[in-house]
Design a protein around this motif. Structure first.
Motif, short mmCIF file in Angstrom:
data_model
loop_
_atom_site.label_atom_id
_atom_site.label_comp_id
_atom_site.label_asym_id
_atom_site.label_seq_id
_atom_site.Cartn_x
_atom_site.Cartn_y
_atom_site.Cartn_z
N UNK A 226 -8.53 -28.59 -46.43
CA UNK A 226 -7.65 -27.76 -46.41
C UNK A 226 -6.29 -28.30 -46.34
N UNK A 227 -5.87 -29.02 -45.40
CA UNK A 227 -4.47 -29.29 -45.12
C UNK A 227 -3.88 -30.41 -45.75
N UNK A 228 -5.01 -31.27 -46.38
CA UNK A 228 -4.41 -32.38 -47.41
C UNK A 228 -3.77 -31.54 -48.53
N UNK A 229 -4.41 -30.39 -48.89
CA UNK A 229 -3.78 -29.87 -50.20
C UNK A 229 -2.41 -29.34 -50.01
N UNK A 230 -1.88 -29.25 -48.80
CA UNK A 230 -0.51 -28.82 -48.41
C UNK A 230 0.52 -29.97 -48.69
N UNK A 231 0.20 -31.13 -48.57
CA UNK A 231 0.93 -32.00 -48.64
C UNK A 231 1.60 -32.40 -50.01
N UNK A 232 3.02 -32.43 -50.13
CA UNK A 232 3.74 -32.78 -51.23
C UNK A 232 3.80 -34.46 -51.39
N UNK A 233 3.28 -35.02 -52.50
CA UNK A 233 3.09 -36.61 -52.41
C UNK A 233 4.65 -37.19 -52.94
N UNK A 234 5.48 -36.36 -53.66
CA UNK A 234 6.57 -37.13 -54.04
C UNK A 234 7.42 -37.48 -52.87
N UNK A 235 7.91 -38.75 -52.52
CA UNK A 235 8.60 -38.99 -51.46
C UNK A 235 10.11 -38.66 -51.39
N UNK A 236 10.63 -38.64 -52.60
CA UNK A 236 12.17 -38.27 -52.71
C UNK A 236 12.17 -37.47 -54.11
N UNK A 237 13.40 -36.68 -54.17
CA UNK A 237 13.90 -36.21 -55.41
C UNK A 237 15.21 -35.46 -55.45
N UNK A 238 15.75 -35.30 -56.42
CA UNK A 238 17.23 -34.82 -56.65
C UNK A 238 17.17 -33.76 -57.41
N UNK A 239 17.89 -32.60 -57.10
CA UNK A 239 17.98 -31.29 -57.87
C UNK A 239 19.46 -30.99 -57.72
N UNK A 240 19.89 -29.88 -58.61
CA UNK A 240 21.01 -29.51 -58.36
C UNK A 240 20.88 -27.93 -58.40
N UNK A 241 21.60 -27.38 -57.35
CA UNK A 241 21.23 -25.87 -56.87
C UNK A 241 22.06 -24.99 -57.78
N UNK A 242 23.35 -25.50 -57.79
CA UNK A 242 24.42 -25.09 -58.88
C UNK A 242 25.53 -26.13 -59.20
N UNK A 243 26.51 -25.42 -59.79
CA UNK A 243 27.27 -26.42 -60.39
C UNK A 243 28.02 -27.22 -59.31
N UNK A 244 28.20 -26.89 -58.22
CA UNK A 244 28.83 -27.38 -57.05
C UNK A 244 27.91 -28.04 -56.00
N UNK A 245 26.77 -27.86 -55.94
CA UNK A 245 25.74 -28.09 -54.66
C UNK A 245 24.61 -28.91 -55.59
N UNK A 246 24.25 -29.99 -54.80
CA UNK A 246 23.08 -30.85 -54.97
C UNK A 246 22.30 -30.81 -53.76
N UNK A 247 21.09 -31.06 -53.93
CA UNK A 247 19.70 -31.09 -53.02
C UNK A 247 19.31 -32.38 -53.02
N UNK A 248 19.21 -33.40 -52.01
CA UNK A 248 18.83 -34.65 -52.19
C UNK A 248 17.50 -34.41 -51.02
N UNK A 249 16.31 -34.61 -51.41
CA UNK A 249 15.16 -34.37 -50.46
C UNK A 249 14.44 -35.95 -50.26
N UNK A 250 14.44 -36.32 -49.00
CA UNK A 250 13.86 -37.48 -48.74
C UNK A 250 12.76 -37.20 -47.67
N UNK A 251 11.44 -37.15 -48.01
CA UNK A 251 10.49 -37.09 -47.15
C UNK A 251 9.83 -38.21 -46.25
N UNK A 252 10.45 -39.26 -46.53
CA UNK A 252 9.79 -40.41 -45.96
C UNK A 252 10.84 -41.72 -46.16
#
Length: 473
Positions: A226-252
């Motif tokens: 059950x708990x393994x299903x909750x984990x996101x395997x992508x270690x990092x990603x870049x998204x743009x929230x709007x024209x002025x804001x970016x989100x850089x996620x680094x999980x490890x």
């Protein structure tokens, strides 16, 4: 290879050495217990570089001596483990580990077929139901559990906190571990191995009503599935929230380097961020327990426009050969590496072969806008080092919960794994004390305290809201 790059190797060794399962616990006699305890103390005093970093020698000596008074009668391995573990936590080192030999997975040591069947959300001394591992249990999410087997949750939580490792006197990392491993911890410290625990009696309250019921136990396998299903395997990603804001996620900071290239990811991401004329960068480090220390300083080099220091010094306990080597698994090449340890005029032993000790150079086109770093108790090791130096440079604003790692550094790097000969318990000792290049922080024994503190709530968790992100936006 630098010593700290062996950090995860140390944990892999621990897990590899602990995969077999002992069907029943043998009783250890006092002489066996005392032999193991003497090795336990000797190894810590000889090898641990931060044994007195947060606790005075007199305090640690007193803790060690108190253990000696409890070893005059036969004990099972679990009983011995429960005596040693709280002493180890007093060091204030989140990288130090004590692992019984029959673990199937990290933190899961005893009563693996009869685990508590609820996933809980722990908030201070209160516990709420997130979900059940057993579909037969009909408890509405958000129900507060007030007692298990007649013990109040405040007593259970406080008891478990005393057995969890963290840097200094930090509590958020302990709560992170508590939320993640409550089922394992409750079985390790509150259930006796070898006795039937096929059900748990709980008391609860919900929507003004109180009640009690018996819950069936669940197996380790069901919990893991059950708990393994909750984990996101992508270690990092870049998204743009709007024209002025970016989100850089680094999980490890320790990704699978055959699949992911961290250096290339940062270079490409910041090129996009700058070309899009982004003004606000949200850097999400929540859940990032660390990894490769060079990645922390590399990330920071994209956020500053001047040279900076990252580590102040790296200290080891000694350059002498350990007296306990026959019971220890040392990092590959350690005997050769220890000849490179230098000693200062005041007698301190230093490791001076780490790129983060030198002056760090910023990238050619660093990001110059506002930076908001999302943090929580799981921000540990390399993540907390990055946060500490970024805070010291006054470059970013932090949102969320206090980081789990120490502001002034930690003890980590390579590990020695010591096997106590009679109980077969394994003691993982970090061999390097890292000191970040920071100063004048209000809390000498804590992590980075956020500028904007946001504590997730059970209602937010159940509704799928990201309360920290909402506050940041």
């Amino acid at each position: 290879m630098g010593l700290k790059t062996m950090l995860h190797l140390g944990f892999y060794i621990i897990q590899f050495l602990g995969v077999f399962v002992v069907s029943a616990q043998n009783t250890l006699n006092p002489s066996e217990l005392k032999e193991d305890f003497q090795l336990f103390r000797t190894a810590l005093e000889e090898a641990h570089p931060g044994i007195y970093r947060y606790a005075a020698k007199s305090s640690m000596d007193g803790s060690f001596e108190s253990v000696g008074t409890e070893l005059d009668q036969p004990l099972t391995q679990q009983e011995f483990y429960k005596i040693l573990n709280p002493v180890l936590t007093k060091i204030g080192c989140g990288h130090t580990k004590l692992m019984p030999s029959e673990d199937k997975g990290f933190m899961y040591y005893y009563n693996l077929e009869t685990l508590f069947p609820l996933k809980l959300f722990l908030d201070k001394n209160r516990a709420y139901v997130r979900y059940s591992y057993d579909t037969r249990v009909k408890l509405e999410p958000g129900t507060e559990i007030t007692a298990i087997n007649g013990m109040g949750m405040d007593r259970i939580i406080n008891g478990l906190l005393k057995n969890l490792f963290s840097d200094g006197h930090n509590q958020t990392f302990k709560y992170y571990e508590l939320n993640r491993y409550f089922n394992a911890l409750f079985s390790n410290f509150y259930l006796e191995e070898g006795k039937a625990h096929n059900q748990f009696n709980i008391t609860y309250k919900h929507r003004g009503r109180k009640g009690s019921m018996n819950l069936p136990s669940v197996s380790y396998q069901i919990v893991m599935e059950h708990d393994t299903e909750e984990q996101n395997g992508i270690p990092y990603q870049l998204e743009f929230k709007n024209s002025k804001t970016a989100l850089l996620t680094i999980r490890t900071f320790w990704p699978d380097e055959e699949k992911y290239n961290f250096e290339a990811f940062l270079k490409e991401s910041f090129a996009q961020i700058n070309s899009n004329k982004i003004e606000n960068l949200i850097l999400d480090l929540r859940g990032n327990e660390g990894g490769k220390d060079a990645f922390g300083s590399l990330l920071l080099s994209y956020l500053v426009n001047a040279e900076f220091r990252y580590y102040d010094k790296l200290v080891v306990a000694t350059n002498e050969r350990f007296s306990f080597v026959e019971h220890a698994q040392l990092p590959e090449g350690y005997e050769q590496l220890r000849t490179l340890i230098t000693q200062t005029e005041d007698g301190e032993f230093r490791w001076e072969h780490n790129g983060n000790l030198g002056v760090q150079t910023p990238q050619e086109n660093p990001f110059k806008g506002r930076v908001y770093v999302l943090i929580d108790g799981a921000c540990f090791s390399v993540s907390s080092e990055f946060c500490a130096v970024a805070n010291h440079l006054d470059r970013v604003s932090f949102v969320g919960e206090e980081t789990g790692g120490g502001y002034y550094g930690n003890n980590s790097g390579a590990f020695t794994i010591v096997t106590l000969p009679n109980s077969k318990i394994k003691l993982g000792i970090p061999l390097m004390a890292y000191y970040t290049a920071v100063k004048d922080y209000e809390f000498t024994d804590r992590g980075v305290v956020p500028h904007y503190q946001v504590q997730p709530t059970i209602m937010g968790v159940l509704s799928g809201r990201d309360e920290i992100m909402e506050r940041t936006m």
